[in-house]
Every structure is written in C-alpha cells, then in structure tokens.
Design an enzyme around this catalytic site. Structure first.
Site, PDB file in Angstrom:
ATOM      1  N   GLU A 235     -50.411-127.061  29.020  1.00  0.00           N
ATOM      2  CA  GLU A 235     -49.065-127.511  28.631  1.00  0.00           C
ATOM      3  C   GLU A 235     -47.997-127.118  29.651  1.00  0.00           C
ATOM      4  OE1 GLU A 235     -49.594-127.815  23.823  1.00  0.00           O
ATOM      5  OE2 GLU A 235     -48.789-125.909  24.577  1.00  0.00           O
TER       6      GLU A 235
ATOM      7  N   ASP B 206     -55.299-127.558  16.981  1.00  0.00           N
ATOM      8  CA  ASP B 206     -54.140-126.669  17.101  1.00  0.00           C
ATOM      9  C   ASP B 206     -53.624-126.226  15.752  1.00  0.00           C
ATOM     10  OD1 ASP B 206     -50.747-126.925  18.510  1.00  0.00           O
ATOM     11  OD2 ASP B 206     -52.114-125.220  18.328  1.00  0.00           O
TER      12      ASP B 206
ATOM     13  N   GLU C 168     -46.336-122.953  11.642  1.00  0.00           N
ATOM     14  CA  GLU C 168     -45.889-124.088  12.445  1.00  0.00           C
ATOM     15  C   GLU C 168     -46.281-125.415  11.802  1.00  0.00           C
ATOM     16  OE1 GLU C 168     -47.358-124.043  16.458  1.00  0.00           O
ATOM     17  OE2 GLU C 168     -46.690-126.090  16.865  1.00  0.00           O
TER      18      GLU C 168
END
Lengths: 716, 716
Positions: free
Chosen positions: B302, B376, B404
């Site tokens: 990323e 993820d 998240e």
C-alpha cells in the site's frame, strides 16, 4: 464501627485527594467548617421549588448533586415550609412579595436572593422573572457555599451586563479543533443524534454555572455542510440537550453556502435567489430549533468567501442574513477580523479603516464581533481601535480562551488578567471613563444589542482543557461575560477555592501565581510591546526571524522591524500612524516614547537599542531583563507549587509539577532564541544575568515542531 | 452515626452505580459476599513482598489500590508471618521451597500460586522466577477475587504460551489514529518527555493485568521521524514508564528512513552504507532504551517503501534489520500484508504466493506477522493460508481489535469470538489438530520465537475505547495472547464479572449477548461468506456497489461478483484456485458447495441466486434471512439491555441504550442497502419478512459520510 470509619475516611480522602478534574469548578467539596456547615444545612434541608419546567428539573438535579456532596444531606423537596424557596416572582404569594423591594430591577436573566420571613417562618428566597434566572440564582448560591462565604446577610440582586454571552468553538466537522490543545472536538457527530453523551450535559452545567448562554458549535473557518439536513438533525439534538440550561445554539454560516449546498450560481447578497435561499434555510433551521441563536460569520478574511467577492459590502452581507433571521429573533455576529488582500497598510489599521465607514448602517440584530486587539490575540495588545469608534453599531468583543499564542497545551497562564486589562482600558471615546467594558455593555452606544465571545479551549481531554489550570480561563471568561467589571484577583480566588480548597495557605500563594502568570507570559515571549514574533504554523515557540511567509504581515520581521538602528513598530505620525485611530488623549499619550506606558513601547515606537528608559538602563538591557524576569517567574511558580502539595490531589500535583518543568524549558527557549536573534542587530553584549544559551541561533532557527498540537503540518 | 451511615451509603452507591469506565476491568468492586470477603481478608491482610525492585513497587501499588477497594482493609506489608507471601523462587527458604513441586516448570514470565504451610503457619504463596512473573501472579490472584472465585483450593501454575504479546498502535505523530474510534492517540508527544501522564501508568497497569508485554507506539504507515533524537527522547520516557510493568516498547521503522532522515541516496538493504546506518541507528536506540523490543515493518505494501524498490526481497530487508537488532536481543516483525502492484491475481492468494518461497530463510529473530485472514480483518474470513505453510519460519498472528470493519465507534461486537474461531481452525498442515493456535505457539514449527499482535482500539476517550463494550475486546485479546486456547465464553464471563458484577442475573444474559454479537455483526453485513463490501473510505456503512476505486481489488464488486447468474467468489479450481493454498483435507471439504460450511459458502463459490441450500431455501432467501437475523439480534440486544438496568451504573446504562439504538439503525442500513442492491441482480422477490426499506437504492448509493471517524476525508 472501625470498618465504617475507615471506609468513610477512604471516601473522604478519595474525594479530597484524588478529585476528578472532570468536575471542573463544580467539585462541591464537603464543607469542613462546622459553623458554615450548620448554617448551610439550615438553609438547604428543605427546598420548595415552585416550578416544574425542564429548567427547574435541572435546578433540582444540581441541588441533588451539590448538597449531598457538600453537606452530607439529601435536600428534601417539599411543597411548603421550606428553608429555601426557589420561585419566580409571578409565583410568589402576596405575603412573600411584600418582603421584597426592587423586583422590577430583575431582568430576564437576573435573580434576587434574600432571606425573608412569612408567618414567623424565616427562609431564604431565590427569585427571578424566568426559570433561567432561578437557575443562575441557584448556581450563585452554590458558588457562595463553595467559597465558604456566610449566607447570613445575603442580599443580592444581579443581572448580567451583556446579553449574548457566547463560547465560539473552532471545531471542524472531522473533529479536529483549530488551535485546540485539549484533544478532539467534543461534538461526536457520528453518534448524534442518537447518543447524547454525559459530557454534553456536564458542558451545559459548567456553562450555566458561569452564565454562558450561547455556543457557536463550528469553526469560523466553516464548512457549509453543517447547514445540511444530515447535520441539522444532530445540531437539533444538541440544542434540545442544552435548552434547559439556558444555552442557545448558534452556527458559523459559510457565506458561499448558497453555491456549495444550494446549487446556486452565486452568493451575491443582493441577488434575489440568494436571499430567498437564506430565508428558506433559516426557516428550515427554526422549524427544528425554535430558539436557534443565529449565525456567526467570518467573511472576506483569510480566504473565507464573503460579499466583497461580489463587489458588495460587509453591511450588505450582514444585513441580508439579519433580515432572514429577524422574524425568528435570531442575530448575526459579523466578524471584523479582516485585512485587505490588496492594500498593504499596517495590519493594526485595517479593520478600523474598513468598518468605521459602516457605522450606523447595520441592522439592529447585527453585532460586529471585534477581537480584543487589532492584530491577533497577542500576549498583550492595546485595545482594538474599533471600540468606541462605532457608537451607532452594536460591537461585541472576542477574546481567545484557547492559548494559541500563550502556550497552547503546556503553559499555566491566567487569562482573566488579560481580559480585565482590556475591558478596563479607557478608550476616551466619550471622555474619560469610556472603558472598553462600557463600550460593549451598550452604555456608550445608541444600539442596545450587546454581547461577548470567547474562543473555547474545550476538547475531549478528560479535564476538558488539556492544561488543568486552563479551566480557570473558561471560568474567568464566563464571570467577566456576566460582569465585565469584575476583578481578576477575585476571579482567581473564586476559582481556586471552588476547584481546590479555601485554605488561605493555598489560596494566597496560588492567587499570586495566577495573577503573575500573564505578565510572565508576556515577559518571556513579547515584552515591552513586542508582538507576533512566534514560530510559523504552530505558534508554540519563538520565531522572530520568520520572514518567508506569503504576506508581509504574516512575518515576524514585519512586527518587530529589528535593524541595526533599533526595534519596534512606529505607529505614530512618522510611521503608520495607526495612532490616529485612537482618541486624542491617547494619541497625545502614546505619541511620545517618554509618556508611552512601557508595556506598549515597541507597539508604537521604533527605538534605538541604546535608548534610555525610565530606570536608566538601555532598551536592550531592559529587553533582556524582561525575558529573564519571565523565566524566573516560571521558576518561582515551580518553587511555590512544591509547597502546595498538602492541599491538592496527588495526581494534579504531579501533573502540574511536570507541566511547569516543560513550561520552564519553553520559556527559556523563547528567551534564548529571541535574545540571540535580536543581538544580531543590537550588536551589544548580552547582559551578565542572561545564562549562556544551550544552543546556537542556527539551531533555534532550524528547529521544526511539525506535529505540535492544534495545527495542520502542511501550514509549516 | 446516622450521618456516617449515610455517607457510607453514598460512597458505596457512588461506587456501585456510577463507576468510572476509565478503570476498565480493574474496577475492584467491594466484595459483597461475606464468606468470600472473610476468605480473601484472611489471605490479604498481611503481605510479605520479598523484593524491592521497581516491579515489586508496582505490585505493592496494585495491592494498595485493589485490597482497600475490595475488602475495606489496607494490606499490612510485613517482613514475616505473612498471610500472603510474594517471592521469587530464588528467595524462598528451604522450608518454603520444600512445599512446592514443579517449580522448574515456571518459565520466565510464569507464576505458581499455592497455599503452603511452614512452621505450622499456613499462607498463600505466589512465586515465580522473575519479578515480572510475580506481577502476573498477583494480577491473577486479583482477577480470581474480582470474579468471586474461592481461593481455598487454588493451585495454579501458568506460563504464557506466546512470547511476544503485543499491541500495535496505528497512531500517527499528529495524534490522529488510523482506524481509531476512541479519540486521539494517547501519546501526548508535545508534553513528552517531561510529562508522564497518569494515563500512561494506567495503560501499563491494564496491559500488565492481562499479560500484554509489548507495544508498538506508531502506525504501520510510519513516519521516519520517530527514529530521530527529538522523538527518541520521548520514546525513552515512555519505555522508562512501562518497564516496571513488564512492557517493552517497539517502533514501526519506515524502510526509507536512511534516505528521509539519514540523508543517504538509497535504502537498498544490501548497500553497505545503508546497513551501517541501521546498525548505528539501532545502537543509538539501545543506548537510550536498553530493552527496546525491536521493529515492526510494513514494506512494499500500500505504497510503503521496502526492499522490492531496490530489486531486493522481503528476506533481504527483514534480515538486514534483524542483523542490526540481534546483538541487542531485538526482533523484527515483518508484515506479510502485501499485494502486488503488478500481478492481478486473487488478493486472497498474494501473500502466500510471495512469502512461502522464503520459508526457512528468515533470521531467527524475525517474526513474519500475518493477519488472521487473507483479505483484511473482515467480519469473517477463513484463516490465512500462510498458517501452517511456513513451518521453518516464525509466524505471528495479527488481529484487529479496533473495529475498522466491525462498526467502529458505534457497534457492540465481542471480538474474542472471532479470535477464538480463527485460533481453533484446523489448518491440517501436519494432520488433524494442526490448529492455528498450534502454528503460532511454535508446536508445529522448527523455530522457537512466537508472538501475536493486536491492532489497538485505545485512544484518549475517557473510557479508552470509545464504545464501552469495546473494552472487552482489549481484555479478551490479552487473555488469548496469554493462552490462545481459552474459550470466548469464559473470557466474556470474566470480563463481565470484573467490570460490572458477578450477579448471574446480569452475567448470564450478557454473556449470551456478547457471544451472539459477532454472528449478528456478520449477519447484518456480510453473511454466508461475503466479504469486503463496505463503503469506501470510512468502512462504517454498506457499499456493495463500490466499483470505482483505483485497483480492482479495492472494489466491493470484485469480492461479491454479483451478476444475474449469482453471487460469490469462486476460489476453487474453476476460479482463482486460492483453495490450493490450503491443505488437502480443506481443499476436499471446500471444493464442493455441499460440503462447504455455509459460513464460507460465498467465500469459495459463485452460486446461482436460486441455489438450494441445506435448509431447502434458496441462496437469495437465506441471504435475506441472515441479514434479517442480524437486525433482529440487535433488537434483542436492546431488549435484554433494558433488563440490565438494576445491575449497572446509570451513566453506562443510558449510554449503551443510546448506542444500541444507533447500532440498530446502522444494521438496518446495511440490510436495506445490500438487499436492494443484490436484488438488482437476483431479480427475485424480497422475502416477506424483510420490511420495506425507508429509502431507495439511489439514496444509499449517494449517501456520503465525509467525516466519519478514523479516516481522512480525502480518501472518500
């Protein structure tokens, strides 16, 4: 029994020595003095609350918190034979009203407290014309008790002297707080409207206890989105929560909202569609929030959109919004913090130049919001020349409670001393005695709308303000908003007693510390009238060398103008002549360095480094002396604080001790960086009392504090 | 006397009903049960702490907090005739050691608690080989008392099963927290090193109480600046504060630091200058922090820099740092969360493809840090195929405690249920019983370094975690780090008892709520193996339509692949064949939809909307059923919570009640948006049990939550 005693001791000791800073000045410590305890108990044991509104529920709740904590009794709420009667004037019996004189003096937010006797029964009366007044009266009574004042001969009638007593939150919708040093914004937007946090209620209590009656929720550098239904629903939830506490909600309105959220092509205030859009938007707000306070606007300032973008004036812009708000009793607070993109005139002159011509042309429900000084919340500034210069307009004063230029998160600085100084400055606008306080309370104006704003220092920090002593600044601002003529010394004593203890062994030295802290802050940063020489971006440290920013009047060098010939900004006739914006008496006084108060010397004059001052020493020597005085003042604060250990909780003792160490380090940093820099120009010996700096000037110039709180690193 | 009693009642009532959420699971409520109270008092009244280290001072401090609170006695710290002896094995007398068997089993962090008798005196013994073990033993004892367990026949020897039990803080230097929903970063950099906040100490206590022994202070998306002297001085202050609690400090090291702060031209791990730079930087760190833990690294993932930028491998990068750290006993945790910029293979396959070839080539002090699943941190994922596939490397597991993808700030979701599920999944890598727990505890590896990481949910919120029930996830993560085979149900009970009350009328229903909450979270978001269909940017709401992001595998459509023929991701041979990365037993089981657990159905298969499932209903019908089940589960949580009012403090009752309302609104939002969207493809009737959605699909698609917590608006 032994166990019981021990448990009590524990509870008491827990209460006295590990108090929760979250409770601010509403600690409601147990009353230690037996005589007072008996006196208060005789008053608080039976309460008749002759009202059943949401506000009276708040009164009851506060008494149920305070009275058990202070007196170890639960107040008995009765409907007769009270020891304390809390009642509006209209609900008093004839026999009760007969006892009073002067109730016609009680304004819509005032209260009257006095012992009366009816049918041979004596009791204390709190009366007012509204429930809000009863709430303020109740807090007054509790305040007196917290300060251990006797209530025996209490006879007080108070009205606030300013109508709109506001906090301004520079809170962004992403919950960062511009110039905020206390964590995040307390407004938890994602959880609203469903979740009303306990913090919102305690925020309302704290503010009501000092008479704050309004709050602007969002940053003056506004996002238009807050006017959209998605957010208005959340704003309404907050307004509903605050209403019983007498607090109205306001919003900063972004001038370009008609474009950004309205889909219009223009935001021209004279455009019919634009005016309609605002009328409808305002109506929409009032359907949800019937007592919405109104709008705060920052326009054509530092990039914010405004009427000038369309060739219209501030008055055009303000009056358009005023017209939309007037049917709903809303107001507009239009900020005068402007400085022209084009004209390179002395920054100190710009707002006056732009606004004075508009005097008398703003609508009645407009307040012009003016910072206390003409530059920007400096440690010391002369009062803003607009005060007294617009007698046919409503001016309100804007103070900064958050310590943007006064040490942010790490400095103990008692700001009511600064507030008091400005409020008591004589503008001479209508002869001697035309204090700033009189200007803003409407005495010297043809207009009757009055107000005051404080840029909040509140955030999600558990103690609300980051530095524990910054709580005193919120408290003191509220007290001065209620009565702008209060003395900072008395405010300091109130706060210390309510927050910590009435023990004079604590209150006396700590009062001196608080009162001296502001002068110390000036001394180790910007003595003798210096101003705006801080580091770029974060403002937390020194930056007198800053000369590289986009506008001349963003640079430090613009303000101190140090060269080989001297230092200081000539604002007399031979310089920018900003002086002419002040009354004749002040022009005469400040025109001559010899008669200028030394506090303002370099604000108005550029003087040689060897200029001889009143004490016989040179300007350079005295400059260094002041820096050193400031540093030593912080050392003294630390020394005194060591002796305060027996009187405060362990946690706050240790935390403050550590913060004072950091404050000393930063005060030394300011002194060392500034003197080394100015020495490059003075070319004079560093006086012997200045210790050798631990670093070079280059080190200080290169120091970057990219992530200092309250800023966006991209500004650096 | 009456007054005394009343004050006590107040104190007790204040304690029971308005507890401070700040104290987490260390509430130390008074022991109500008289029998237990007597039993504990007999043990805790006289304590001999046979040690005078900083850690023993911590033990003493904890006992001085806990014992008075629970038993209303102050423990008497004596040097003889104790009722409780806390002593390292080496400091035991012969007579004392004789009483024990098996002390050789006590590892460097373990403890042994058992009643013994010497010279006719009975007492309880806590022993260990280190002070750290004594600390953990003390917390174990207190934990048992908080749960109201009898200590009469206590005989326990525990060792943690994983060596490095870490929190990872995704905290940035500007104090924002990536994917943080609890306010700001707790690290107040500006006030360090001078100010050690009480929060740092209480953070250390909380972590020590659950056996967390390390913390990575900064975000995996790192700033190199934290390695500079300006920050290292502050890091050292934190390390010094944590050391007595057995907590080591670690940092995320940005791979390009040699360039960014070292002034080098390259960060090539095989470059001599670069290697020297790291050696020197590491030495510099160890001069300040002799027990510094080591580095966490996110490289070539990323956008983060890494060895691939120089044509070097992950092994080259990790081993370079490992070599620099090895002389100081430091470790490297090298994250395997990578997905190629070039190869467009199934995201679920990429880490395995890249890392398996490296098996056996990492240095001994390297841990490969692997997320629990291959995508993820989704509400449900099969275990990461790397577990069991690298038997000659040390693998550690990374769980996400911060929510998240599981509701951020507003959802009650008990994550130990998710952690337990993954830890007990059988990889079959070395036959049946090769659970993920066994992979990470070293049982199935030739390497002996073991560890676990949890992405922290901690912030400046007064209750540390934002949502009050998120505290349970921090607690549960710690317990599973100590013993990966604990049951989530038991963890739930522990936490409920310690935080609230042991009353079974509370514990039983609340245990069910906690245990059901994870499945509810899966059901109303991503049932039946769906994954990664959340809104872009903030992830707080649904976004199955997202198809516009920069990479295919950032888009929701990539993961659900809904079309008129069906839904789901074919990961079998006919699809991406990610299945081949699992052991043969699992390949066989998951290859056929009929034998695939329904939890994973759409993770491995693309099936028609009318596919008939085990219960005889279609896939479409069951999908809707699961969404509805999730919503109803939240309704049930609310209903049950109403009955919990007598057992919890008013504040938390009200706050949780409001949060559950919001959670219900958001669960409905997920259900409505997802079903409307998928219906576009299924073209089937919405089952009758699905209420008509309040808005259209267009509304949901257009909904923007620009300032949802945890994100940068520029990502949206």
């Amino acid at each position: 029994m032994k166990k019981l005693l021990f448990l009590i001791m524990l509870c008491v000791s827990m209460h006295s020595y590990s108090q929760d800073a979250y409770n601010l000045w509403l600690q409601y410590h147990p009353i230690q003095n037996e005589t007072l305890s008996k006196e208060y108990t005789a008053i608080l044991n039976t309460v008749e609350l002759r009202s059943t509104t949401p506000t009276s529920a708040v009164i009851k709740n506060e008494l149920n918190i305070a009275v058990p904590a202070m007196l170890s009794i639960n107040p008995n709420f009765a409907t007769s034979s009270p020891s304390l009667l809390i009642s509006k004037v209209a609900d008093l019996s004839e026999a009760e009203s007969e006892q009073l004189s002067g109730t016609q003096e009680i304004g819509s937010e005032g209260f009257y407290i006095k012992p009366i006797q009816v049918n041979k029964k004596k009791f204390l009366l709190i009366t007012a014309t509204t429930d809000k007044g009863l709430l303020y009266g109740t807090y007054y009574l509790l305040n007196q008790m917290q300060q251990n004042n006797s209530l025996k001969s209490i006879d007080v009638l108070e009205n606030p002297q300013l109508q709109k007593r506001l906090l301004n939150h520079w809170d962004n919708l992403d919950r960062t707080v511009e110039r905020g040093y206390a964590g995040f914004s307390i407004w938890d937007w994602h959880l609203l409207p469903e979740v009303i946090k306990k913090e919102y209620i305690d925020y309302a209590r704290a503010n009501a206890s000092i008479g704050i009656n309004g709050t602007v929720l969002n940053n003056v550098n506004a996002s238009a989105e807050i006017l959209e239904p998605f957010y208005l629903e959340k704003v309404k939830a907050l307004a509903d929560a605050f209403r019983p506490y007498g607090i109205q909600v306001y919003l900063t309105a972004r001038f370009s909202a008609p474009i950004e959220i309205g889909g219009l092509e223009t935001a021209d205030p004279l455009n019919k569609e634009v005016r309609n859009w605002w009328n409808q938007k305002v109506s929409e707000i009032y359907t949800q929030i019937p007592d919405f306070g109104g709008f705060l606007v920052k326009a054509n300032s530092e990039g914010q959109p405004g009427p000038n973008n369309y060739g219209r004036s501030h008055v055009d812009g303000a009056n358009m919004l005023a017209e939309a708000l007037q049917p709903h009793n809303g107001i507009v607070m239009w900020r005068a913090f402007v400085y022209s993109d084009e004209k390179p005139d002395d920054r100190a002159k710009q707002a006056y130049t732009e606004f004075v011509p508009f005097d008398g042309t703003f609508k009645d429900n407009v307040l012009v919001q003016v910072k206390n000084g003409a530059i920007d919340f400096q440690p010391r500034e002369p009062f803003h020349p607009l005060f007294g210069a617009m007698p046919n307009s409503s001016l309100m004063i804007e103070f900064q409670i958050t310590q943007e230029y006064l040490g942010g998160i790490s400095h103990l600085t008692f700001l009511p001393k600064l507030f008091e100084e400005t409020l008591q400055e004589d503008t001479f606008s209508q002869g001697a005695g035309s204090t700033v306080a009189k200007v803003i309370d409407g005495s010297l104006s043809s207009k009757k709308l009055t107000g005051i704003a404080g840029v909040s220092n509140i955030g999600t920090a558990h103690n609300w303000t980051g530095h524990p002593f910054a709580q005193a600044n919120w408290y003191g601002y509220g007290r001065l908003a209620w009565n702008p003529n209060l003395k900072a010394e008395n405010i300091a004593k109130e706060w210390l007693k309510m927050t910590f203890t009435s023990n004079p062994k604590f209150v006396e030295p700590m009062t001196r510390i608080l009162l001296n802290s502001r002068e110390a802050a000036v001394d180790y940063r910007t003595p003798l009238g210096l101003h705006h020489i801080m580091a770029a971006g974060h403002h937390q440290g020194p930056g007198p060398w800053v000369d590289y920013l986009g506008r001349a009047d963003w640079n430090s060098v613009y303000y101190h103008k140090a060269d080989k010939n001297g230092i200081g900004f000539d604002r007399t006739k031979t310089g920018s002549n900003a002086l002419e914006q002040y009354a004749q008496e002040l022009q005469e006084r400040y025109n001559d360095p010899k008669t200028t108060p030394e506090n303002y010397l370099l604000w108005f004059h550029h003087l040689p480094w060897d200029y001889t001052m009143n004490n016989g020493n040179t300007l350079w020597y005295n400059l260094a002396q002041h820096y050193q005085n400031g540093v030593e003042a912080v050392e003294n604060m630390s020394t005194t604080w060591q002796q305060m250990k027996p009187y405060v909780g362990t946690d706050i003792f240790t935390e403050t001790e550590m913060l004072l160490k950091l404050q000393l380090k930063e005060a030394q940093w300011w002194r060392d960086a500034c003197l080394l820099y100015f020495q490059e120009f003075s070319q004079l010996e560093m006086p012997a009392f200045i210790p050798k700096a631990p670093h070079t000037l280059e080190y200080y110039k290169n120091f970057r504090n990219r992530y200092a709180p309250g800023i966006n690193p991209s500004w650096d």
